[in-house]
Design a protein around this motif. Sequence first.
Motif, PDB file in Angstrom:
ATOM      1  N   PHE A 137       0.833  -1.187   0.000  1.00  0.00           N
ATOM      2  CA  PHE A 137       0.000   0.000   0.000  1.00  0.00           C
ATOM      3  C   PHE A 137       0.876   1.250   0.000  1.00  0.00           C
ATOM      4  CE2 PHE A 137      -3.348  -2.927   1.223  1.00  0.00           C
ATOM      5  CZ  PHE A 137      -4.462  -2.366   0.611  1.00  0.00           C
ATOM      6  N   ALA A 138       0.544   2.169  -0.895  1.00  0.00           N
ATOM      7  CA  ALA A 138       1.215   3.457  -0.970  1.00  0.00           C
ATOM      8  C   ALA A 138       0.457   4.454  -0.089  1.00  0.00           C
ATOM      9  CB  ALA A 138       1.245   3.934  -2.422  1.00  0.00           C
ATOM     10  N   PRO A 139       0.990   5.670   0.115  1.00  0.00           N
ATOM     11  CA  PRO A 139       0.251   6.673   0.895  1.00  0.00           C
ATOM     12  C   PRO A 139      -1.137   6.912   0.304  1.00  0.00           C
ATOM     13  CG  PRO A 139       2.502   7.382   0.584  1.00  0.00           C
ATOM     14  CD  PRO A 139       2.332   6.159  -0.261  1.00  0.00           C
ATOM     15  N   PRO A 140      -2.152   7.068   1.148  1.00  0.00           N
ATOM     16  CA  PRO A 140      -3.522   7.231   0.648  1.00  0.00           C
ATOM     17  C   PRO A 140      -3.733   8.595   0.005  1.00  0.00           C
ATOM     18  CG  PRO A 140      -3.486   7.563   3.014  1.00  0.00           C
ATOM     19  CD  PRO A 140      -2.104   7.110   2.626  1.00  0.00           C
ATOM     20  N   ILE A 141      -4.806   8.687  -0.780  1.00  0.00           N
ATOM     21  CA  ILE A 141      -5.238   9.965  -1.346  1.00  0.00           C
ATOM     22  C   ILE A 141      -6.230  10.572  -0.361  1.00  0.00           C
ATOM     23  CG2 ILE A 141      -6.400  11.104  -3.273  1.00  0.00           C
ATOM     24  CD1 ILE A 141      -5.533   8.738  -5.019  1.00  0.00           C
ATOM     25  N   LEU A 142      -5.929  11.744   0.144  1.00  0.00           N
ATOM     26  CA  LEU A 142      -6.793  12.399   1.117  1.00  0.00           C
ATOM     27  C   LEU A 142      -7.865  13.198   0.386  1.00  0.00           C
ATOM     28  CD1 LEU A 142      -4.056  13.614   3.616  1.00  0.00           C
ATOM     29  CD2 LEU A 142      -5.374  11.493   3.655  1.00  0.00           C
ATOM     30  N   VAL A 143      -9.095  13.075   0.859  1.00  0.00           N
ATOM     31  CA  VAL A 143     -10.218  13.687   0.148  1.00  0.00           C
ATOM     32  C   VAL A 143     -11.027  14.613   1.059  1.00  0.00           C
ATOM     33  CG1 VAL A 143     -10.417  11.855  -1.558  1.00  0.00           C
ATOM     34  CG2 VAL A 143     -11.666  11.654   0.597  1.00  0.00           C
ATOM     35  N   GLY A 144     -10.329  15.323   1.940  1.00  0.00           N
ATOM     36  CA  GLY A 144     -11.018  16.298   2.776  1.00  0.00           C
ATOM     37  C   GLY A 144     -10.592  16.264   4.214  1.00  0.00           C
ATOM     38  N   TYR A 145      -9.988  15.194   4.642  1.00  0.00           N
ATOM     39  CA  TYR A 145      -9.558  15.084   6.033  1.00  0.00           C
ATOM     40  C   TYR A 145      -8.113  14.633   6.058  1.00  0.00           C
ATOM     41  CZ  TYR A 145      -8.927  13.161  10.699  1.00  0.00           C
ATOM     42  OH  TYR A 145      -8.440  12.858  11.937  1.00  0.00           O
ATOM     43  N   ASP A 146      -7.261  15.412   6.704  1.00  0.00           N
ATOM     44  CA  ASP A 146      -5.842  15.107   6.804  1.00  0.00           C
ATOM     45  C   ASP A 146      -5.529  14.707   8.239  1.00  0.00           C
ATOM     46  OD1 ASP A 146      -3.123  14.951   6.816  1.00  0.00           O
ATOM     47  OD2 ASP A 146      -2.778  16.849   5.795  1.00  0.00           O
ATOM     48  N   PRO A 147      -5.291  13.420   8.521  1.00  0.00           N
ATOM     49  CA  PRO A 147      -5.038  12.990   9.903  1.00  0.00           C
ATOM     50  C   PRO A 147      -3.857  13.707  10.533  1.00  0.00           C
ATOM     51  CG  PRO A 147      -5.399  11.095   8.476  1.00  0.00           C
ATOM     52  CD  PRO A 147      -5.270  12.301   7.583  1.00  0.00           C
TER      53      PRO A 147
END
Length: 472
Positions: A337-347
């Motif tokens: 798994f590569a880094p996820p694509i963030l779609v509005g929320y950045d942990p």
Amino acid sequence: MKLLVAFSLATLLAAPAVGEHFTARFLTDTGRPFKGERLVFSPTSFNLAALVDDGQIHVFHVATGRETKKLPFRPIAFAFTPSGHQLLAVGERLSVLMPADDRPAIDAPWAPPHGYLGITFAQASGKIVIEAMAPNGPAAQSGELQIGDEIVGVVVGGEVVSVLGRTIPEDLQKLAGLAGTNVTLRIIPHGTVTAKLVTLRRVLGTKQNNQITFQPMTARSSPSSLVVRYGDSLLVLDSTEATPISAIQPIDIGPFGFQTFSSDGNLLAVAAHRRQKPVGEPELALEVHDVARQERLLFAPIDASTILEQRFTADGKRILFGTKDRILVYDLVKREFAPPILVGYDPSRHRPTTEPENDEEFSPLNTGLGLSNLNPSMEQQAAEAAKRGEYAHQLLASFDVSPDGKMVAVGSCHGELRLWATTEHKQLAKVGKRTLDQEHVKPVTFSPDGEWLAYYIDGTLHWQTVKSILAE
């Protein structure tokens, strides 16, 4: 209830140029919207097919917005042919080849490729034993079976199901399956009392006068593939010829879940619940199968509580999984798994606080769902989500990735469609306004040429040029 379908060529929102934004409405005579189920562009991006729960397939000419075909048929799967001039729709009892123009649809019958093991059973001493084996069948050629062996169980769904006390027809029903798929038998060899497992691959054959002529199935892939579930396997059909071309059997996961083809049809990705979950590992997993070879290429657990959508990138090198607050990315080349694509929320930017976080567009407060507005149970839910690095509420209802891989279109649960960059946490465009009601923007899909984006919301199908969305 009567059906009222209203079609409009109206331009919406910020009034893009004529010919850049079309709509079609699907409503009952009381104004209740039908749900959208699937949107598919033809490979040439010339036509758009829509399946909604009004029980019909609707086909539109993309560039003019004109509805060219409507068929009262509810398929379980459908796909355009490579030319885009017709599509194959497969139902539970009927399949049709449907031209996109005004020509009538025609029946497209097909038969599943039944596989055989080449075993004849007999009942003796209260047991079901092997009486004979076809010389050129998979059972005889395996070298693991002999006359007189007793069958005591069959592996179904990853577990051994006993056949003791059953009849021969009941046993044969459990052994039946698609050609090219495997079946595992629990056998007690003749002259022993210790059971063992024997796995055989079913071979395509024709049966006449109790004689089987074996014809090894030549599987292949196709860029116009569609898949239907058949027992514990997945049957792959070629929409051009309306014929079975392969059979895929998930190994460690069930056949339910998401099934997605790569754009060339060579790979089939299946994401579903695991048959047996080791302690401490995720319940969901991915299997990727080679369609032509009918073999599994990889298995990977998916660290997510649920998956809402699944997509291949156009180059076939990555698989994307839509979860409630991000898009997971699996790299097929690196097999990780590569880094996820963030779609509005950045942990990484989340701060559990009751103070406004105006620099975070989807922060808990400025969405009206802040911790200060939550009741104790919802506050606990938000706190637990924060520990997992998740957002407490669902941001994604559907998504699709652009053919160039540079952006994703995300349909929300509250009436908004947003375009996000895939390489950075950056919003590129937004369509619609957030509603307090649950209005899922679903489904969402890009055209193969990347020029158009189709999305369905609250009974209205939209297809709009990406250029006009970005301009707004």
